[in-house]
Design an enzyme around this catalytic site. Structure first.
Site, mmCIF file in Angstrom:
data_model
loop_
_atom_site.group_PDB
_atom_site.id
_atom_site.type_symbol
_atom_site.label_atom_id
_atom_site.label_comp_id
_atom_site.label_asym_id
_atom_site.label_seq_id
_atom_site.Cartn_x
_atom_site.Cartn_y
_atom_site.Cartn_z
ATOM 1 N N GLU A 392 -2.687 -0.987 1.850
ATOM 2 C CA GLU A 392 -3.172 -2.365 1.739
ATOM 3 C C GLU A 392 -2.887 -2.935 0.345
ATOM 4 O O GLU A 392 -3.760 -3.522 -0.312
ATOM 5 C CB GLU A 392 -4.659 -2.429 2.077
ATOM 6 N N GLU A 468 -4.472 3.005 9.875
ATOM 7 C CA GLU A 468 -5.933 3.024 9.860
ATOM 8 C C GLU A 468 -6.423 2.368 11.139
ATOM 9 O O GLU A 468 -5.986 1.270 11.476
ATOM 10 C CB GLU A 468 -6.522 2.279 8.657
#
Length: 763
Positions: A392, A468
């Site tokens: 991220e 994720e």
């Protein structure tokens, strides 16, 4: 533990002159490493600092206080270590020290002189001590410093990974200097040596099969780089379920080095998914931080094996993503041995910060070296299937992102052309627009099960997996009388265990399951997370809570309900798990939600022998596709029973939950792994039924060393080493270190009476 790791001295209060040989360190604490100075506590919200984050959408910086964001342990500040050791080097010998990781900003001195260091706490490094040591007694002094605001979770503190003192010849095999690569039956070995004299030497390289037999050998001469190749007629393949390991033995003079490896071929197909050795396989994976729960960040092979990998294997997990930093190399050794696939991740941030004093301050100077060193250290592990360059990363949203991505991908490909490069993307649109999406080989999607089909249609040649998934939150054993809670927040700072609450940007497991099932080209998932960890207590951002709620297992390694949900999907074991407890005094006649996690298609529910109806998996109903749900079951004390049925209505399996009476007994269940014993203590009624509301104090005694006692309550502030804890929903755990017979005694006052029980764990 090697002898170099014993008998260190440690203090938080040395300051100037800690490296001096004249300093008297006899009053310092005597410790062994690996060592995490902060894990003993105390817990306090004062130990968590403000957090600064970039908002990539609004292009602003936000500053806020986040109690519990790093677990509330005293990890910020400096710690000092000293080790006195003896050496008797011959003129033709050298000495170096190897550290698998020091958290963080390490500085190393030998006999009062600065040798070197490493700021990134997750990087392994080696230092040549030869110019600094003398024959006789020597002093190694190490400082470690954790700045405030440098991590988004509990990072640990100090010399928390293994260290070694290596004595070798002046001409010796370089640190991380052996690289083994396989393709089909071909194995190539590249060996680098340190050779100040540049004279030619002979290196012997041997190939050893899994039974310990030498099946090939070669000798090569040179002065720095050596290459050899073997092509055995037949080899046994490494893969999950069959982790067959070979060895390369490298011999240079008196030096002998063993390198484990495995023969396996990987395919990442954008249309058909992931293959290992030509066999299709889904990633049934979890993300793991590096800490070991109650033991903190200090690495321990036995805890990692039993209270991490064996627990995960029990529910069918086959893969790990090392979120979000380079792992301890011992974890990879165990993954090689036990058959787990691994994504090694290098960074949680690049130059744009997620934290004010995190890796963003190191990125320009250190990112290339840290990335290269991770790959050189870990590339021989057959368990490692991909390199991840980030999670991220804020640069997804900014114009400099693609260039930085291409640079890091280039480093990975240069060091290891045999594995693809990936990253965890949480904003795929911006990654595509900016070009970062195109730069990585395999696309990791964070929490995007709804868009797999759309992106596959637009980019049919892009391999996709969920880096994720879920981020579902729950507290073990916590239930309300209603199925859904907005955001999961409760007045008692817990989260219900019906597994229907998740982080704002995430999903419940069922959404990911459907996204994967509807799009078979997706290679699998890595659930956030396998275990609760210290810090990041979503959904609580203003209240102080010490640990996360994300785990499939709690901080003690005790399974939550979600463990059976994933087991029902991932494992071949028959699974039938019923929730909630059936102790709802005062709710007689009121409706209670009931769920069953099951590998069976049809399940019928009974209350005291009266059928509440059956539920059959229904792919058209999201919750009905992956779990059996009865949202309104009238409560009546007694037996809640689930029966799995075949197509003809014949019972295949059953499980029951009983209304427990008053707490009267303690039950101890324990497992042993090496030098560790893991005990779970349950509070039960006279019939052995778990008392789900029991919260009495439980005291633990043992002839072994009590490492930690805890109950997995995210809101607890009791230090782990204290030998007592209040039960959390009827259970607690004790971790005990002892190589011999271990006696464990548990005591509590239950229903007005002192009760105790004991058990002996054999070596």
């Amino acid at each position: 533990m090697n002898s170099f790791e014993k008998d260190w001295r440690f203090t938080r209060n040395s300051g100037k002159g800690f490296e001096s040989a004249e300093l008297d360190d006899s009053s310092w604490e005597k410790i062994d490493i690996p060592h995490d100075w902060a894990i003993a506590g105390p817990f306090s919200p004062d130990h968590d600092s403000e957090v600064i984050v970039d908002d990539p959408i609004e292009h602003t910086r936000k500053v806020f206080s986040h109690p519990g964001c790093t677990g509330g342990l005293p990890h910020v500040g400096k710690g000092f270590y000293r080790k006195h050791f003896e050496l008797n080097l011959k003129p033709e010998q050298s000495a170096r020290v190897e550290f698998d990781g020091i958290m963080s900003h390490a500085e190393v001195y030998c006999n009062g002189r600065y040798v070197g260091g490493r700021p990134y706490g997750y990087s392994s490094f080696a230092l040549d001590l030869t110019p600094f040591v003398k024959n006789g007694t020597n002093l190694l002094a190490v400082s470690a410093e954790n700045p405030p605001g440098a991590s988004r979770w509990y990072p640990g503190a100090g010399i928390y990974r293994h260290a070694r003192l290596i004595v070798a010849g002046r001409i010796h095999i370089a640190y991380c200097g052996i690289r083994v690569r396989t393709e089909g039956n071909r194995v190539t070995v590249r060996t680098e040596i340190e050779n100040p004299s540049a004279r030619k030497v002979v290196l012997t390289t041997r190939l050893i099969d899994p039974d310990g037999n030498e099946i090939a050998s070669c000798q090569t001469s040179g002065d720095r780089l050596f290459h050899c190749e073997f092509i055995p007629d037949e080899v046994r393949r490494w893969q999950p379920g069959n982790p067959v390991l070979y060895k390369i033995v490298s011999i240079l003079g008196d030096e002998r080095h063993e390198t484990g490896f495995g023969f396996r071929d990987l395919t990442f197909d954008s249309r058909k998914g992931f293959f290992i050795n030509g066999i299709p396989m889904k990633f049934q994976g979890v993300c793991l931080h590096h800490d070991l729960g109650l033991a903190g960040a200090a690495v321990d092979r036995d805890i990692t094996r039993q209270r991490r990998l064996n627990q995960l294997a029990s529910i069918g997990c086959n893969a790990i993503r090392t979120a979000h930093n380079p792992p301890d190399p011992e974890l990879l050794d165990l993954c090689d041995e036990l058959g787990f696939l691994v994504i090694c991740e290098a960074f949680d941030e690049w130059k744009r910060p997620k934290t004010p004093r995190g890796y963003n301050l190191l990125f320009e100077e250190w990112s290339e070296r840290d990335l290269r060193d991770m790959i050189r250290r870990d590339a021989n592990h057959p368990s490692v299937i991909m390199w991840s360059i980030g999670n991220e990363i804020p640069e997804q949203y900014y114009p400099e992102g693609p260039e930085m991505t291409r640079r890091l991908c280039g480093i990975c490909h240069e060091e290891d052309p045999s594995r693809p490069v990936t990253a965890g993307l949480n904003n795929v649109d911006d990654s595509i627009t900016g070009g970062l999406f195109d730069a990585i080989d395999v696309k990791g999607f964070n929490y995007k099960p709804y868009i797999y089909a759309r992106y596959h249609a637009a980019f049919p040649d892009a391999p996709i997996y969920s880096s994720e998934s879920a981020s579902t939150v729950s507290s073990r054993g916590e239930y309300s009388d209603r199925l859904f809670e907005e955001s999961g927040r409760k007045d008692n700072l817990q989260v219900d265990s019906f597994d229907l609450c998740c982080a704002d940007s995430a999903t419940i497991p069922d959404h990911e399951f459907k996204g994967q099932d509807d799009n078979p080209f997706v290679m699998g998932e890595f659930v956030w997370t396998g275990f609760d960890y210290l810090g990041e207590p979503t959904p609580y951002h203003r209240e102080w809570v010490r640990s996360s709620f994300f785990g499939i297992f709690d901080l003690c390694g005790i399974p939550k309900d979600r463990a059976w949900l994933y087991r029902s999907r991932w494992s071949k074991q028959p699974t039938l798990h019923l929730m909630p407890h059936w102790n709802w005094q005062g709710f007689e006649g009121k409706e209670i939600p009931v769920q069953c996690y099951s590998s069976f298609k049809t399940v019928e529910l009974f209350v005291n022998g009266i059928s509440m109806g059956s539920r059959t998996r229904n792919p058209k109903k999201l919750l009905g596709a992956y779990r059996h749900v009865w949202s309104r079951v009238p409560y009546s004390p007694g037996e809640l029973k689930a029966v799995a049925l075949d197509e003809k209505g014949k019972a295949l399996a059953e499980t029951s939950v009983f209304t427990a009476g008053a707490p009267e007994q303690l039950q101890i269940d324990c497992e042993r792994c090496g030098n560790m014993v893991f005990a779970v203590v349950s509070v039960t009624d006279r019939n052995g039924n778990l008392c789900p509301h029991a919260s009495e104090r439980i005291d633990i005694e043992s002839n072994g060393k009590i490492l930690a006692v805890d109950a997995g309550d995210p809101g607890s502030a009791k230090p782990f080493p204290l030998p007592y804890v209040n039960a959390f929903h009827g259970k607690c755990a004790a971790w005990i270190r002892n190589p011999g017979k271990t006696l464990i005694l548990a005591k509590a006052v239950l229903n007005g009476k002192t009760v105790q029980t004991e058990i002996t764990a054999e070596a």
